[in-house]
Design a protein around this motif. Structure first.
Motif, short mmCIF file in Angstrom:
data_model
loop_
_atom_site.label_atom_id
_atom_site.label_comp_id
_atom_site.label_asym_id
_atom_site.label_seq_id
_atom_site.Cartn_x
_atom_site.Cartn_y
_atom_site.Cartn_z
N ILE A 154 0.87 -1.17 0.00
CA ILE A 154 0.00 0.00 0.00
C ILE A 154 0.91 1.22 0.00
O ILE A 154 1.53 1.54 1.01
CB ILE A 154 -0.94 -0.01 1.23
CG1 ILE A 154 -1.82 -1.25 1.20
CG2 ILE A 154 -1.80 1.25 1.25
CD1 ILE A 154 -2.70 -1.41 2.42
N TRP A 155 0.98 1.90 -1.13
CA TRP A 155 2.03 2.90 -1.34
C TRP A 155 1.51 4.33 -1.35
O TRP A 155 2.20 5.23 -1.82
CB TRP A 155 2.73 2.64 -2.68
CG TRP A 155 3.36 1.30 -2.78
CD1 TRP A 155 3.53 0.38 -1.79
CD2 TRP A 155 3.90 0.72 -3.96
NE1 TRP A 155 4.15 -0.73 -2.27
CE2 TRP A 155 4.39 -0.57 -3.61
CE3 TRP A 155 4.04 1.13 -5.27
CZ2 TRP A 155 5.00 -1.42 -4.52
CZ3 TRP A 155 4.65 0.29 -6.18
CH2 TRP A 155 5.12 -0.97 -5.81
N HIS A 156 0.32 4.59 -0.88
CA HIS A 156 -0.25 5.93 -0.96
C HIS A 156 0.55 6.90 -0.10
O HIS A 156 0.70 6.71 1.11
CB HIS A 156 -1.71 5.92 -0.49
CG HIS A 156 -2.57 4.95 -1.26
ND1 HIS A 156 -2.70 5.00 -2.63
CD2 HIS A 156 -3.33 3.90 -0.84
CE1 HIS A 156 -3.52 4.04 -3.03
NE2 HIS A 156 -3.90 3.34 -1.96
N TRP A 157 1.06 7.96 -0.73
CA TRP A 157 1.90 8.91 -0.01
C TRP A 157 1.15 9.58 1.13
O TRP A 157 1.73 9.91 2.16
CB TRP A 157 2.45 9.96 -0.96
CG TRP A 157 1.41 10.87 -1.55
CD1 TRP A 157 0.75 10.73 -2.74
CD2 TRP A 157 0.90 12.08 -0.96
NE1 TRP A 157 -0.13 11.75 -2.94
CE2 TRP A 157 -0.07 12.59 -1.87
CE3 TRP A 157 1.15 12.76 0.23
CZ2 TRP A 157 -0.77 13.76 -1.60
CZ3 TRP A 157 0.46 13.92 0.49
CH2 TRP A 157 -0.50 14.42 -0.43
N TRP A 158 -0.18 9.79 0.96
CA TRP A 158 -0.95 10.48 1.98
C TRP A 158 -1.16 9.60 3.21
O TRP A 158 -1.64 10.09 4.25
CB TRP A 158 -2.29 10.96 1.42
CG TRP A 158 -3.05 9.94 0.61
CD1 TRP A 158 -2.96 9.74 -0.74
CD2 TRP A 158 -3.99 8.99 1.08
NE1 TRP A 158 -3.79 8.72 -1.14
CE2 TRP A 158 -4.44 8.24 -0.04
CE3 TRP A 158 -4.50 8.69 2.35
CZ2 TRP A 158 -5.36 7.22 0.07
CZ3 TRP A 158 -5.44 7.67 2.46
CH2 TRP A 158 -5.86 6.95 1.33
N LEU A 159 -0.80 8.32 3.14
CA LEU A 159 -0.78 7.46 4.32
C LEU A 159 0.63 7.34 4.89
O LEU A 159 0.82 7.39 6.11
CB LEU A 159 -1.32 6.07 3.96
CG LEU A 159 -2.82 5.93 3.74
CD1 LEU A 159 -3.15 4.52 3.26
CD2 LEU A 159 -3.59 6.25 5.01
N LEU A 160 1.61 7.14 4.01
CA LEU A 160 2.97 6.87 4.47
C LEU A 160 3.64 8.11 5.06
O LEU A 160 4.32 8.02 6.09
CB LEU A 160 3.81 6.33 3.31
CG LEU A 160 3.37 4.99 2.72
CD1 LEU A 160 4.33 4.55 1.62
CD2 LEU A 160 3.29 3.92 3.81
N LEU A 161 3.47 9.27 4.43
CA LEU A 161 4.15 10.47 4.93
C LEU A 161 3.68 10.87 6.33
O LEU A 161 4.52 11.17 7.20
CB LEU A 161 3.97 11.62 3.95
CG LEU A 161 4.83 11.58 2.68
CD1 LEU A 161 4.60 12.83 1.84
CD2 LEU A 161 6.31 11.46 3.04
#
Length: 433
Positions: A219-226
């Motif tokens: 799951i690579w969504h930036w709005w989750l990882l950042l």
């Protein structure tokens, strides 16, 4: 969640991404570019800090920004050292994990060498510092100052020096420096920190674990990882731990479908490296390297102090003896093996390079002697002097080795039929009457 198809993955990383495919990003990914930017930023800071406008340099570093409610109202200097440098450590963590999973370090016999070298590279400088400060005018409080290697500066200098040196040398240095940094954090926590808050370290486990679960499930969504990465850094920044390394190690290296293409770790490294090399590390260097020497008199006064002598000798001699000596002993008396591409003179040059100590060394100096004290001023000059001498000695050795490897590459390139005999010799033999 299943791994995205190749086209989906490509769209995911290239969708409006300046960092993915722009010419500027490609230039910043080059090791030499990042190294030159770091050295330039450090040179500007050093010159500025030794002019009549030096007060403005220090005032700039003390400008505080950030939300007070989150205990993040930090100075620009602190944001550079703790915040921006975390980006560099994230990239380093990604690169190291790739080496441990799919590179040369997947062999425990080779991975053990840089780890033990890091330990030896901390013990020997500490012993030398203590020996220099056993007299009545010495001070043993700063024994840990020369034990730290500044990973960002060391890797940057190696990047500028190297054009043909084996890639294994950089991997060795990177592994050694990361282990050294982690050990230095433990030293600070146990010997130089009176008010440790372990609750925040425990709290950091939650965002780090969530980050790990997401990337492992692709799951690579930036709005989750950042936001998770920022939350992890927020929890641990006060302790000095670089959460970037931990987060980098959570990212999967291999593709879930078993293919030969790049995995998530390589994708993220490709994406984040321009930010690290072009922004984070140069700004960090700018705020870290500004040391006021005080002219010739200040330099003489500083180096005549046993504290300064112990630091310089520890960084220049102790690091070289500790890193190279422990590596040789481990390889000599155990089954640990040096990378096939490397020779022992390469290791000695790299050990000299490990004597570059800036950020952590200066931090330990402030904790040991108090910020702004006369001893702390001497520490800053000694760390700068020892780091410069170590870098120059390493440059002499590694540039000489670089020329050797360049000639070998040129010979191999002329051997087009891969029979081990350079084609120029074959042509001479064919035309010889």
């Amino acid at each position: 969640m299943t791994s995205p198809a190749p086209r989906q993955r490509q769209r995911l990383f290239q969708r409006g991404s300046f960092l993915e495919s722009s010419r500027a990003a490609e230039i910043l990914r080059a090791e030499t570019t990042g190294g030159l930017l770091l050295i330039l930023a450090a040179a500007v800071a050093l010159v500025w800090a030794n002019t009549r406008w030096s007060a403005s340099y220090y005032d700039l570093g003390q400008v505080a920004v950030g939300p007070e409610a989150l205990h993040l109202h930090l100075t620009l200097e602190a944001w550079a050292a703790d915040g921006l440098l975390a980006i560099f450590f994230f990239v380093a963590g990604l690169e190291l994990k790739r080496e441990f999973v799919a590179g040369d370090l997947r062999d425990p016999r080779r991975a053990a060498l840089p780890v033990v070298a890091a330990v030896g590279g901390m013990v020997a400088p500490a012993i030398i510092y203590v020996l220099c400060n056993l007299g009545p005018s010495g001070d043993l409080s700063g024994w840990a100052i020369p034990t730290a290697t500044d990973i960002a500066f060391a890797v940057a200098v190696l990047a500028v020096i190297s054009t043909h040196l084996p890639s294994g040398l950089r991997t060795f240095l990177l592994t050694l420096a990361v282990v050294d940094d982690l050990l230095a954090i433990l030293v600070i926590a146990f010997f130089y920190t009176a008010d440790l808050h372990p609750v925040w370290l425990v709290a950091a486990v939650v965002p780090i674990a969530l980050f790990a679960v997401l990337v492992q499930r692709r799951i690579w969504h930036w709005w989750l990882l950042l936001p998770l990465a920022f939350a992890a850094w927020t929890c641990v920044h006060a302790s000095g731990v670089h959460a970037g390394v931990v987060l980098g190690f959570t990212v999967p290296v291999l593709r879930r479908d078993g293919g030969d293409g790049p995995g998530l770790a390589e994708h993220l490294e490709h994406l984040v490296r321009p930010v690290s090399a072009g922004i984070a590390v140069p700004i960090f260097a700018f705020f870290a390297a500004g040391v006021t020497i005080g002219g010739w008199d200040g330099l003489v006064s500083s180096v005549s102090d046993p504290i300064s002598l112990g630091i310089v000798a520890g960084l220049v001699v102790g690091k070289t003896v500790g890193v190279a000596g422990s590596t040789w002993l481990l390889a000599r008396f155990t089954r640990a093996e040096l990378d096939d591409e490397l020779s022992w003179i390469d290791v000695i040059g790299m050990a000299m390079l490990a004597g570059i100590g800036f950020t952590v060394s200066l931090l330990i100096g402030e904790l040991a002697f108090g910020s702004g004290s006369a001893d702390d001023d001497h520490v800053k000059v000694a760390v700068l002097l020892g780091s410069v001498v170590a870098a120059l000695l390493a440059t002499v050795v590694l540039r000489a080795r670089n020329r050797v490897y360049r000639r070998l590459c040129e010979v191999e390139e002329r051997d087009d039929d891969h029979d081990g005999v350079p084609d120029v010799f074959e042509r001479d033999a064919l035309t010889d009457p």
